[in-house]
Design a protein around this motif. Structure first.
Motif, PDB file in Angstrom:
ATOM      1  N   GLN A  67     -38.237  20.839 -41.027  1.00  0.00           N
ATOM      2  CA  GLN A  67     -37.787  19.513 -41.414  1.00  0.00           C
ATOM      3  C   GLN A  67     -38.615  18.463 -40.682  1.00  0.00           C
ATOM      4  O   GLN A  67     -39.033  18.676 -39.548  1.00  0.00           O
ATOM      5  CB  GLN A  67     -36.301  19.325 -41.063  1.00  0.00           C
ATOM      6  N   GLU A  68     -38.822  17.317 -41.321  1.00  0.00           N
ATOM      7  CA  GLU A  68     -39.498  16.209 -40.658  1.00  0.00           C
ATOM      8  C   GLU A  68     -38.686  15.773 -39.447  1.00  0.00           C
ATOM      9  O   GLU A  68     -37.459  15.835 -39.447  1.00  0.00           O
ATOM     10  CB  GLU A  68     -39.628  15.034 -41.638  1.00  0.00           C
ATOM     11  N   SER A  69     -39.367  15.339 -38.392  1.00  0.00           N
ATOM     12  CA  SER A  69     -38.669  14.816 -37.219  1.00  0.00           C
ATOM     13  C   SER A  69     -37.822  13.617 -37.633  1.00  0.00           C
ATOM     14  O   SER A  69     -38.343  12.595 -38.086  1.00  0.00           O
ATOM     15  CB  SER A  69     -39.668  14.389 -36.138  1.00  0.00           C
ATOM     16  N   ALA A  70     -36.499  13.749 -37.489  1.00  0.00           N
ATOM     17  CA  ALA A  70     -35.590  12.685 -37.931  1.00  0.00           C
ATOM     18  C   ALA A  70     -35.787  11.406 -37.135  1.00  0.00           C
ATOM     19  O   ALA A  70     -35.691  10.300 -37.673  1.00  0.00           O
ATOM     20  CB  ALA A  70     -34.148  13.168 -37.814  1.00  0.00           C
ATOM     21  N   THR A  71     -36.071  11.548 -35.842  1.00  0.00           N
ATOM     22  CA  THR A  71     -36.241  10.358 -35.008  1.00  0.00           C
ATOM     23  C   THR A  71     -37.490   9.579 -35.412  1.00  0.00           C
ATOM     24  O   THR A  71     -37.475   8.353 -35.504  1.00  0.00           O
ATOM     25  CB  THR A  71     -36.315  10.743 -33.527  1.00  0.00           C
ATOM     26  N   LEU A  72     -38.583  10.320 -35.676  1.00  0.00           N
ATOM     27  CA  LEU A  72     -39.810   9.648 -36.111  1.00  0.00           C
ATOM     28  C   LEU A  72     -39.639   9.048 -37.502  1.00  0.00           C
ATOM     29  O   LEU A  72     -40.193   7.987 -37.805  1.00  0.00           O
ATOM     30  CB  LEU A  72     -40.989  10.627 -36.084  1.00  0.00           C
ATOM     31  N   ALA A  73     -38.854   9.720 -38.346  1.00  0.00           N
ATOM     32  CA  ALA A  73     -38.624   9.215 -39.701  1.00  0.00           C
ATOM     33  C   ALA A  73     -37.848   7.899 -39.675  1.00  0.00           C
ATOM     34  O   ALA A  73     -38.175   6.948 -40.397  1.00  0.00           O
ATOM     35  CB  ALA A  73     -37.866  10.255 -40.523  1.00  0.00           C
ATOM     36  N   VAL A  74     -36.807   7.839 -38.832  1.00  0.00           N
ATOM     37  CA  VAL A  74     -36.035   6.600 -38.711  1.00  0.00           C
ATOM     38  C   VAL A  74     -36.910   5.482 -38.164  1.00  0.00           C
ATOM     39  O   VAL A  74     -36.876   4.343 -38.646  1.00  0.00           O
ATOM     40  CB  VAL A  74     -34.797   6.824 -37.810  1.00  0.00           C
ATOM     41  N   ASP A  75     -37.722   5.810 -37.153  1.00  0.00           N
ATOM     42  CA  ASP A  75     -38.614   4.802 -36.564  1.00  0.00           C
ATOM     43  C   ASP A  75     -39.616   4.293 -37.599  1.00  0.00           C
ATOM     44  O   ASP A  75     -39.882   3.090 -37.690  1.00  0.00           O
ATOM     45  CB  ASP A  75     -39.349   5.409 -35.370  1.00  0.00           C
ATOM     46  N   ALA A  76     -40.162   5.201 -38.406  1.00  0.00           N
ATOM     47  CA  ALA A  76     -41.138   4.811 -39.429  1.00  0.00           C
ATOM     48  C   ALA A  76     -40.489   3.915 -40.488  1.00  0.00           C
ATOM     49  O   ALA A  76     -41.089   2.925 -40.937  1.00  0.00           O
ATOM     50  CB  ALA A  76     -41.733   6.055 -40.087  1.00  0.00           C
ATOM     51  N   LYS A  77     -39.260   4.257 -40.879  1.00  0.00           N
ATOM     52  CA  LYS A  77     -38.561   3.445 -41.880  1.00  0.00           C
ATOM     53  C   LYS A  77     -38.282   2.046 -41.352  1.00  0.00           C
ATOM     54  O   LYS A  77     -38.458   1.050 -42.070  1.00  0.00           O
ATOM     55  CB  LYS A  77     -37.245   4.130 -42.282  1.00  0.00           C
ATOM     56  N   ALA A  78     -37.865   1.961 -40.087  1.00  0.00           N
ATOM     57  CA  ALA A  78     -37.602   0.653 -39.477  1.00  0.00           C
ATOM     58  C   ALA A  78     -38.872  -0.185 -39.418  1.00  0.00           C
ATOM     59  O   ALA A  78     -38.860  -1.390 -39.726  1.00  0.00           O
ATOM     60  CB  ALA A  78     -37.020   0.843 -38.078  1.00  0.00           C
ATOM     61  N   LYS A  79     -39.979   0.434 -39.039  1.00  0.00           N
ATOM     62  CA  LYS A  79     -41.254  -0.299 -38.952  1.00  0.00           C
ATOM     63  C   LYS A  79     -41.730  -0.746 -40.330  1.00  0.00           C
ATOM     64  O   LYS A  79     -42.293  -1.831 -40.482  1.00  0.00           O
ATOM     65  CB  LYS A  79     -42.307   0.574 -38.261  1.00  0.00           C
ATOM     66  N   ALA A  80     -41.508   0.095 -41.343  1.00  0.00           N
ATOM     67  CA  ALA A  80     -41.909  -0.267 -42.703  1.00  0.00           C
ATOM     68  C   ALA A  80     -41.102  -1.466 -43.203  1.00  0.00           C
ATOM     69  O   ALA A  80     -41.651  -2.389 -43.830  1.00  0.00           O
ATOM     70  CB  ALA A  80     -41.720   0.924 -43.640  1.00  0.00           C
ATOM     71  N   LEU A  81     -39.803  -1.469 -42.922  1.00  0.00           N
ATOM     72  CA  LEU A  81     -38.958  -2.599 -43.330  1.00  0.00           C
ATOM     73  C   LEU A  81     -39.354  -3.871 -42.587  1.00  0.00           C
ATOM     74  O   LEU A  81     -39.368  -4.963 -43.159  1.00  0.00           O
ATOM     75  CB  LEU A  81     -37.487  -2.266 -43.084  1.00  0.00           C
ATOM     76  N   LYS A  82     -39.686  -3.718 -41.308  1.00  0.00           N
ATOM     77  CA  LYS A  82     -40.148  -4.879 -40.530  1.00  0.00           C
ATOM     78  C   LYS A  82     -41.432  -5.439 -41.121  1.00  0.00           C
ATOM     79  O   LYS A  82     -41.599  -6.647 -41.253  1.00  0.00           O
ATOM     80  CB  LYS A  82     -40.393  -4.460 -39.074  1.00  0.00           C
ATOM     81  N   ALA A  83     -42.343  -4.538 -41.470  1.00  0.00           N
ATOM     82  CA  ALA A  83     -43.624  -4.962 -42.043  1.00  0.00           C
ATOM     83  C   ALA A  83     -43.429  -5.673 -43.372  1.00  0.00           C
ATOM     84  O   ALA A  83     -44.231  -6.525 -43.760  1.00  0.00           O
ATOM     85  CB  ALA A  83     -44.535  -3.748 -42.217  1.00  0.00           C
ATOM     86  N   ALA A  84     -42.329  -5.329 -44.063  1.00  0.00           N
ATOM     87  CA  ALA A  84     -42.025  -5.971 -45.349  1.00  0.00           C
ATOM     88  C   ALA A  84     -41.265  -7.283 -45.171  1.00  0.00           C
ATOM     89  O   ALA A  84     -40.833  -7.893 -46.150  1.00  0.00           O
ATOM     90  CB  ALA A  84     -41.211  -5.008 -46.214  1.00  0.00           C
ATOM     91  N   GLY A  85     -41.086  -7.676 -43.907  1.00  0.00           N
ATOM     92  CA  GLY A  85     -40.461  -8.965 -43.647  1.00  0.00           C
ATOM     93  C   GLY A  85     -38.982  -8.921 -43.344  1.00  0.00           C
ATOM     94  O   GLY A  85     -38.352  -9.964 -43.161  1.00  0.00           O
ATOM     95  N   ARG A  86     -38.397  -7.717 -43.289  1.00  0.00           N
ATOM     96  CA  ARG A  86     -36.973  -7.602 -42.967  1.00  0.00           C
ATOM     97  C   ARG A  86     -36.785  -7.668 -41.447  1.00  0.00           C
ATOM     98  O   ARG A  86     -37.550  -7.035 -40.697  1.00  0.00           O
ATOM     99  CB  ARG A  86     -36.410  -6.271 -43.491  1.00  0.00           C
ATOM    100  N   PRO A  87     -35.770  -8.374 -40.964  1.00  0.00           N
ATOM    101  CA  PRO A  87     -35.571  -8.515 -39.508  1.00  0.00           C
ATOM    102  C   PRO A  87     -34.853  -7.310 -38.908  1.00  0.00           C
ATOM    103  O   PRO A  87     -33.793  -7.429 -38.288  1.00  0.00           O
ATOM    104  CB  PRO A  87     -34.723  -9.780 -39.413  1.00  0.00           C
ATOM    105  N   VAL A  88     -35.438  -6.135 -39.090  1.00  0.00           N
ATOM    106  CA  VAL A  88     -34.794  -4.898 -38.646  1.00  0.00           C
ATOM    107  C   VAL A  88     -34.950  -4.715 -37.135  1.00  0.00           C
ATOM    108  O   VAL A  88     -36.021  -4.967 -36.577  1.00  0.00           O
ATOM    109  CB  VAL A  88     -35.392  -3.684 -39.388  1.00  0.00           C
ATOM    110  N   ILE A  89     -33.877  -4.286 -36.504  1.00  0.00           N
ATOM    111  CA  ILE A  89     -33.924  -3.896 -35.098  1.00  0.00           C
ATOM    112  C   ILE A  89     -33.789  -2.384 -35.049  1.00  0.00           C
ATOM    113  O   ILE A  89     -32.845  -1.815 -35.591  1.00  0.00           O
ATOM    114  CB  ILE A  89     -32.808  -4.580 -34.291  1.00  0.00           C
ATOM    115  N   GLY A  90     -34.768  -1.718 -34.443  1.00  0.00           N
ATOM    116  CA  GLY A  90     -34.814  -0.261 -34.462  1.00  0.00           C
ATOM    117  C   GLY A  90     -34.405   0.357 -33.139  1.00  0.00           C
ATOM    118  O   GLY A  90     -35.062   0.141 -32.117  1.00  0.00           O
ATOM    119  N   PHE A  91     -33.338   1.149 -33.164  1.00  0.00           N
ATOM    120  CA  PHE A  91     -32.898   1.891 -31.990  1.00  0.00           C
ATOM    121  C   PHE A  91     -33.334   3.355 -32.083  1.00  0.00           C
ATOM    122  O   PHE A  91     -32.776   4.217 -31.416  1.00  0.00           O
ATOM    123  CB  PHE A  91     -31.364   1.836 -31.871  1.00  0.00           C
ATOM    124  N   GLY A  92     -34.330   3.625 -32.934  1.00  0.00           N
ATOM    125  CA  GLY A  92     -34.658   5.011 -33.237  1.00  0.00           C
ATOM    126  C   GLY A  92     -35.620   5.693 -32.287  1.00  0.00           C
ATOM    127  O   GLY A  92     -35.427   6.851 -31.920  1.00  0.00           O
TER     128      GLY A  92
END
Length: 405
Positions: free
Chosen positions: A21-46
Motif C-alpha cells: 500500500q502507498e504510505s498513508a502519511t506521505l499520501a495525506v501530506d501530498a494531498k494537502a500540498k496539492a490543495l495548498k498549491a491550488a490556492g486552498r488554505p489547507v493546514i496539514g498535520f500529516g
C-alpha cells in the motif's frame, strides 16, 4: 496477435509489490500540498518531519564534502569508517550500550534499515509481533520479507502501550520477532524503564528477536529519559537489532541517513543486501551526518524545547474538541486522539462511521489534513503531527473545534 500483450492486469505486477500500500502519511501530506498549491488554505498535520531547517554547521560540512573528489566515488557499502565510529561513540554516550563499529551499517534513511532488518531475520511464514498503533511502514516491510504481522493493540486507555500479558497471548511457535518503538510513531507513547525491562526480559525468556526503532530517542518530554531496551536488558544483545538515524533529531529527513547495529552475522547479511540494492549512502550526506553527531549539539535541545511547547499547546486544544479523548504524548511529535465518540454523529450533513471518513470530512469541510487511524491499525483515531508553527496549530485545531462543536 502480432505482439499484443494478452496477460491479465493482475499478472503484470508481482504479487508482493502489488500487495504494498502507498504510505498513508506521505499520501495525506501530498494531498494537502496539492490543495495548498491550488490556492486552498489547507493546514496539514500529516507529515512526520521537523519543520526546522537543518542546522547551518551541518549544511556547511556537506558543502565542504561536496568539493572533495574522493566523495564523488563509491565508498564502502557499510558506511564511512569515521561515521560508523561516531555512531558507536554516540550510542555509548546516549544509551550506555557498547557496539563494535564493524557491526554498524549506515543505511539510506531509517526506512532502509527497517526493510533490511526484516529481510535479514524473517523467513516465509515467520510471525512478527507488531504493537498497534504502529508506523505505517512496518507491516509492509514484514510482508515483503514473507513474514506475517501479528497486531497487538493497545488503546487510549493503556496510553497505547502493550503489556507483556498481551504479547504472551499473541505468541505462537511461529513467533520470531517483536517490533519495539519507543517513543512511538504514531502515538507519541513512551514506555517506562520498568515496562521496557519487562518486555525485554519476556523476549529473552522466549528467544524472541527484537527490532527496536530508536529514531525519536531525543524527543522525550516531562523530564523523562528514554528507556533503551539494551540498557535495561543487556543480555538481549545477541537477539536485538537497533535502528536509528539523524532525520528527526537534527531535522535531516531529506538527507536520508540512518543506521542499524546488532549481531555480526545479521549485519553482514544486511550489508550484503545493501551492496546489491543501493551500495553506499551518498558520501556528502554521510559527511553531514558525521558533523551532526560530532559537532555543536545545541540545536537538539532547541528543537526539543520547541516541540515540547507545541505538544502542550496541541494537547490542550485537542482536548477542547467535542468527543476527542487525548492521552498525553511523552515523546516524538505526534498527538493521537481517540475519536470513537465522534463517529456516528452527523457532521456537515454526513455521518462518519470510520476515522478515515472523519478525516475526509475534516479535510473537505475544515481544510485541515490529518491522518486516519486506519493507516496505523484499527479505526477510531487520528494522528496529528505538531511539527509546525504554533499559530498553525491554533488555527488548524480551531477549525476542527468549530466543525465538531
Amino acid at each position: 496477435m502480432g505482439g499484443v500483450n494478452t496477460q491479465s492486469p493482475a499478472r503484470r505486477v508481482s504479487a508482493r509489490l502489488g500487495a504494498l500500500q502507498e504510505s498513508a502519511t506521505l499520501a495525506v501530506d501530498a494531498k494537502a500540498k496539492a490543495l495548498k498549491a491550488a490556492g486552498r488554505p489547507v493546514i496539514g498535520f500529516g507529515a512526520g518531519e521537523p519543520d526546522f531547517p537543518t542546522p547551518d554547521h551541518i549544511v556547511e560540512a556537506a558543502v565542504k564534502a561536496a568539493r572533495i573528489p574522493a566523495n564523488h566515488r563509491y565508498s564502502p557499502a557499510k558506511g564511512q569508517p569515521a561515521l560508523r565510529e561516531a555512531i558507536v561513540a554516540k550510542t555509548l554516550a546516549d544509551s550506555g550500550v557498547e557496539v563494535d563499529p564493524n557491526n554498524v551499517l549506515v543505511t539510506n534513511g531509517g526506512k532502509q534499515a527497517v526493510f533490511q532488518s526484516f529481510a535479514a531475520l524473517v523467513d516465509e511464514g515467520d510471525e512478527v509481533l507488531l504493537p498497534a498503533p504502529y508506523w505505517t511502514t512496518y507491516p509492509e516491510a514484514i510482508r515483503l520479507a514473507g513474514g506475517v504481522p501479528v497486531e497487538v493493540f493497545a488503546g487510549a486507555d493503556q496510553e497505547y502501550k502493550v503489556t507483556v500479558e498481551q504479547l504472551e497471548a499473541a505468541r505462537t511457535d511461529r513467533t520470531k520477532v517483536l517490533l519495539f518503538c519507543s517513543p512511538s510513531n504514531p502515538t507519541g507513547a513512551l514506555y517506562s524503564k520498568e515496562q521496557t525491562r519487562a518486555i525485554g526480559e519476556w523476549a529473552l525468556e522466549h528467544g524472541i528477536w527484537i527490532i527496536t526503532d530508536e529514531i525519536y530517542e531525543h524527543l522525550v518530554y516531562d523530564g523523562l529519559d528514554n528507556s533503551y531496551i539494551l540498557r535495561e536488558v543487556p543480555e538481549l544483545a545477541n537477539q536485538t537489532l537497533v535502528l536509528n538515524g539523524v532525520a528527526k533529531t537534527y531535522a535531516m529527513t531529506g538527507w536520508r541517513v540512518g543506521w542499524m547495529y546488532g549481531p555480526s552475522d545479521i549485519i553482514k547479511a544486511a550489508t550484503n543486501m545493501q551492496s546489491h540494492l543501493t551500495s553506499n549512502v551518498a558520501n556528502v550526506c554521510q559527511a553531514a551526518a558525521l558533523e551532526a553527531l560530532t559537532g555543536d549539539q545545541s540545536s537538539v535541545a532547541e528543537f526539543r524545547e520547541a516541540f515540547d511547547r507545541r505538544r502542550k499547546l496541541i494537547v490542550a486544544e485537542l482536548r477542547k474538541v467535542n468527543g476527542f479523548e487525548v492521552p498525553n504524548p511523552q515523546g516524538a511529535f505526534y498527538a493521537y486522539p481517540s475519536v470513537e465518540k465522534v463517529l456516528g454523529r452527523e457532521i456537515a450533513g454526513r455521518t462518519p462511521t470510520t476515522s478515515s471518513e472523519l478525516a475526509e470530512i475534516i479535510l473537505e469541510e475544515a481544510e485541515v489534513a490529518v491522518v486516519p487511524g486506519e493507516a496505523f491499525g484499527p479505526s477510531g483515531f487520528l494522528r496529528l503531527s505538531y511539527a509546525m508553527a504554533d499559530e498553525d496549530i491554533l488555527e488548524g485545531v480551531g477549525r476542527i473545534q468549530k466543525l465538531l462543536a
